[in-house]
Design a protein around this motif. Structure first.
Motif, PDB file in Angstrom:
ATOM      1  N   TRP A  45       0.829  -1.215   0.000  1.00  0.00           N
ATOM      2  CA  TRP A  45       0.000   0.000   0.000  1.00  0.00           C
ATOM      3  C   TRP A  45       0.857   1.257   0.000  1.00  0.00           C
ATOM      4  O   TRP A  45       0.491   2.264  -0.609  1.00  0.00           O
ATOM      5  CB  TRP A  45      -0.947   0.005   1.205  1.00  0.00           C
ATOM      6  N   HIS A  46       1.993   1.184   0.659  1.00  0.00           N
ATOM      7  CA  HIS A  46       2.901   2.337   0.645  1.00  0.00           C
ATOM      8  C   HIS A  46       3.437   2.569  -0.773  1.00  0.00           C
ATOM      9  O   HIS A  46       3.571   3.709  -1.208  1.00  0.00           O
ATOM     10  CB  HIS A  46       4.075   2.113   1.598  1.00  0.00           C
ATOM     11  N   PHE A  47       3.723   1.466  -1.472  1.00  0.00           N
ATOM     12  CA  PHE A  47       4.239   1.624  -2.830  1.00  0.00           C
ATOM     13  C   PHE A  47       3.172   2.176  -3.776  1.00  0.00           C
ATOM     14  O   PHE A  47       3.488   2.905  -4.715  1.00  0.00           O
ATOM     15  CB  PHE A  47       4.807   0.293  -3.347  1.00  0.00           C
ATOM     16  N   ILE A  48       1.922   1.855  -3.522  1.00  0.00           N
ATOM     17  CA  ILE A  48       0.848   2.466  -4.319  1.00  0.00           C
ATOM     18  C   ILE A  48       0.808   3.971  -4.048  1.00  0.00           C
ATOM     19  O   ILE A  48       0.669   4.777  -4.972  1.00  0.00           O
ATOM     20  CB  ILE A  48      -0.502   1.781  -4.009  1.00  0.00           C
ATOM     21  N   GLY A  49       0.941   4.352  -2.795  1.00  0.00           N
ATOM     22  CA  GLY A  49       1.001   5.777  -2.464  1.00  0.00           C
ATOM     23  C   GLY A  49       2.190   6.463  -3.111  1.00  0.00           C
ATOM     24  O   GLY A  49       2.079   7.577  -3.631  1.00  0.00           O
ATOM     25  N   MET A  50       3.339   5.793  -3.092  1.00  0.00           N
ATOM     26  CA  MET A  50       4.515   6.359  -3.741  1.00  0.00           C
ATOM     27  C   MET A  50       4.296   6.498  -5.242  1.00  0.00           C
ATOM     28  O   MET A  50       4.749   7.476  -5.857  1.00  0.00           O
ATOM     29  CB  MET A  50       5.744   5.479  -3.468  1.00  0.00           C
ATOM     30  N   ALA A  51       3.585   5.536  -5.843  1.00  0.00           N
ATOM     31  CA  ALA A  51       3.309   5.611  -7.281  1.00  0.00           C
ATOM     32  C   ALA A  51       2.428   6.813  -7.597  1.00  0.00           C
ATOM     33  O   ALA A  51       2.641   7.500  -8.617  1.00  0.00           O
ATOM     34  CB  ALA A  51       2.655   4.317  -7.757  1.00  0.00           C
ATOM     35  N   VAL A  52       1.454   7.088  -6.752  1.00  0.00           N
ATOM     36  CA  VAL A  52       0.571   8.245  -6.975  1.00  0.00           C
ATOM     37  C   VAL A  52       1.389   9.543  -6.909  1.00  0.00           C
ATOM     38  O   VAL A  52       1.270  10.418  -7.780  1.00  0.00           O
ATOM     39  CB  VAL A  52      -0.583   8.256  -5.950  1.00  0.00           C
ATOM     40  N   VAL A  53       2.225   9.661  -5.887  1.00  0.00           N
ATOM     41  CA  VAL A  53       3.051  10.869  -5.738  1.00  0.00           C
ATOM     42  C   VAL A  53       4.033  10.984  -6.909  1.00  0.00           C
ATOM     43  O   VAL A  53       4.216  12.064  -7.473  1.00  0.00           O
ATOM     44  CB  VAL A  53       3.780  10.857  -4.381  1.00  0.00           C
ATOM     45  N   ALA A  54       4.638   9.870  -7.300  1.00  0.00           N
ATOM     46  CA  ALA A  54       5.583   9.900  -8.419  1.00  0.00           C
ATOM     47  C   ALA A  54       4.884  10.261  -9.725  1.00  0.00           C
ATOM     48  O   ALA A  54       5.451  10.984 -10.564  1.00  0.00           O
ATOM     49  CB  ALA A  54       6.284   8.550  -8.547  1.00  0.00           C
ATOM     50  N   LEU A  55       3.650   9.794  -9.894  1.00  0.00           N
ATOM     51  CA  LEU A  55       2.896  10.140 -11.107  1.00  0.00           C
ATOM     52  C   LEU A  55       2.612  11.639 -11.150  1.00  0.00           C
ATOM     53  O   LEU A  55       2.749  12.279 -12.204  1.00  0.00           O
ATOM     54  CB  LEU A  55       1.591   9.336 -11.167  1.00  0.00           C
ATOM     55  N   LEU A  56       2.211  12.208 -10.015  1.00  0.00           N
ATOM     56  CA  LEU A  56       1.982  13.660  -9.964  1.00  0.00           C
ATOM     57  C   LEU A  56       3.270  14.427 -10.270  1.00  0.00           C
ATOM     58  O   LEU A  56       3.244  15.434 -10.980  1.00  0.00           O
ATOM     59  CB  LEU A  56       1.433  14.058  -8.599  1.00  0.00           C
ATOM     60  N   ALA A  57       4.384  13.943  -9.749  1.00  0.00           N
ATOM     61  CA  ALA A  57       5.668  14.603 -10.016  1.00  0.00           C
ATOM     62  C   ALA A  57       6.045  14.491 -11.497  1.00  0.00           C
ATOM     63  O   ALA A  57       6.586  15.433 -12.072  1.00  0.00           O
ATOM     64  CB  ALA A  57       6.759  14.006  -9.139  1.00  0.00           C
ATOM     65  N   LEU A  58       5.723  13.365 -12.099  1.00  0.00           N
ATOM     66  CA  LEU A  58       5.995  13.197 -13.528  1.00  0.00           C
ATOM     67  C   LEU A  58       5.134  14.139 -14.362  1.00  0.00           C
ATOM     68  O   LEU A  58       5.600  14.748 -15.334  1.00  0.00           O
ATOM     69  CB  LEU A  58       5.764  11.743 -13.937  1.00  0.00           C
ATOM     70  N   VAL A  59       3.877  14.278 -13.976  1.00  0.00           N
ATOM     71  CA  VAL A  59       2.987  15.221 -14.676  1.00  0.00           C
ATOM     72  C   VAL A  59       3.535  16.640 -14.536  1.00  0.00           C
ATOM     73  O   VAL A  59       3.553  17.410 -15.510  1.00  0.00           O
ATOM     74  CB  VAL A  59       1.543  15.121 -14.127  1.00  0.00           C
ATOM     75  N   GLN A  60       4.010  16.977 -13.350  1.00  0.00           N
ATOM     76  CA  GLN A  60       4.577  18.310 -13.145  1.00  0.00           C
ATOM     77  C   GLN A  60       5.825  18.512 -14.001  1.00  0.00           C
ATOM     78  O   GLN A  60       6.036  19.590 -14.547  1.00  0.00           O
ATOM     79  CB  GLN A  60       4.918  18.509 -11.679  1.00  0.00           C
ATOM     80  N   LEU A  61       6.647  17.473 -14.124  1.00  0.00           N
ATOM     81  CA  LEU A  61       7.837  17.558 -14.976  1.00  0.00           C
ATOM     82  C   LEU A  61       7.441  17.848 -16.425  1.00  0.00           C
ATOM     83  O   LEU A  61       8.004  18.732 -17.082  1.00  0.00           O
ATOM     84  CB  LEU A  61       8.638  16.259 -14.884  1.00  0.00           C
ATOM     85  N   VAL A  62       6.444  17.127 -16.920  1.00  0.00           N
ATOM     86  CA  VAL A  62       5.991  17.329 -18.304  1.00  0.00           C
ATOM     87  C   VAL A  62       5.405  18.732 -18.472  1.00  0.00           C
ATOM     88  O   VAL A  62       5.711  19.435 -19.455  1.00  0.00           O
ATOM     89  CB  VAL A  62       4.978  16.234 -18.695  1.00  0.00           C
ATOM     90  N   VAL A  63       4.574  19.153 -17.532  1.00  0.00           N
ATOM     91  CA  VAL A  63       3.970  20.490 -17.613  1.00  0.00           C
ATOM     92  C   VAL A  63       5.058  21.561 -17.585  1.00  0.00           C
ATOM     93  O   VAL A  63       5.012  22.528 -18.357  1.00  0.00           O
ATOM     94  CB  VAL A  63       2.947  20.702 -16.468  1.00  0.00           C
ATOM     95  N   GLY A  64       6.039  21.390 -16.716  1.00  0.00           N
ATOM     96  CA  GLY A  64       7.128  22.363 -16.638  1.00  0.00           C
ATOM     97  C   GLY A  64       7.912  22.453 -17.936  1.00  0.00           C
ATOM     98  O   GLY A  64       8.233  23.550 -18.403  1.00  0.00           O
TER      99      GLY A  64
END
Length: 122
Positions: A33-52
């Motif tokens: 479950w922690h890794f699922i949470g980490m995946a969600v945070v990492a996905l948001l960070a990836l979206v931010q990288l693309v947007v930036g």
């Protein structure tokens, strides 16, 4: 930058830090479950990288320089995935502590990214 995305990423990183911090307190390693949470945070960070990158390619400029902005942007995208791999290698409570520290660092990076883009006084 998109302020809502920056705030969402900072808040989810702090929630992940609290969650993994609680696991550390309970002397537990990271679980699925922690890794699922980490995946969600990492996905948001990836979206931010693309947007930036798209905003930079579109001609927008951060107030404090492109190089420092890109460095923080890439750093924020890599913080949680690196902590996840370190957590896999350390299957004790210290793996959870590593993820906690990385999530707090990510939240701080988000504040700094917002500042670099011109969100604070800009």
């Amino acid at each position: 930058m998109i302020t809502a995305l920056t705030v969402a990423l900072g808040v989810t990183a702090l929630v992940l830090a609290a969650w993994c911090g609680f696991a550390t307190y309970r002397d537990q390693p990271t679980k699925d479950w922690h890794f699922i949470g980490m995946a969600v945070v990492a996905l948001l960070a990836l979206v931010q990288l693309v947007v930036g990158i798209v905003r930079l390619a579109g001609g927008d400029k951060p107030d404090q320089g492109v190089a420092i902005f890109v460095a923080y942007l890439v750093g924020s995208a890599l913080a949680v995935p690196i902590a996840a791999f370190m957590s896999l290698a350390e299957r004790t409570r210290w793996g959870s502590a590593t993820v906690t520290a990385a999530a707090v660092v990510l939240a701080v990076l988000e504040v700094r990214l917002y500042d670099i883009w011109g969100g604070v006084g800009g």
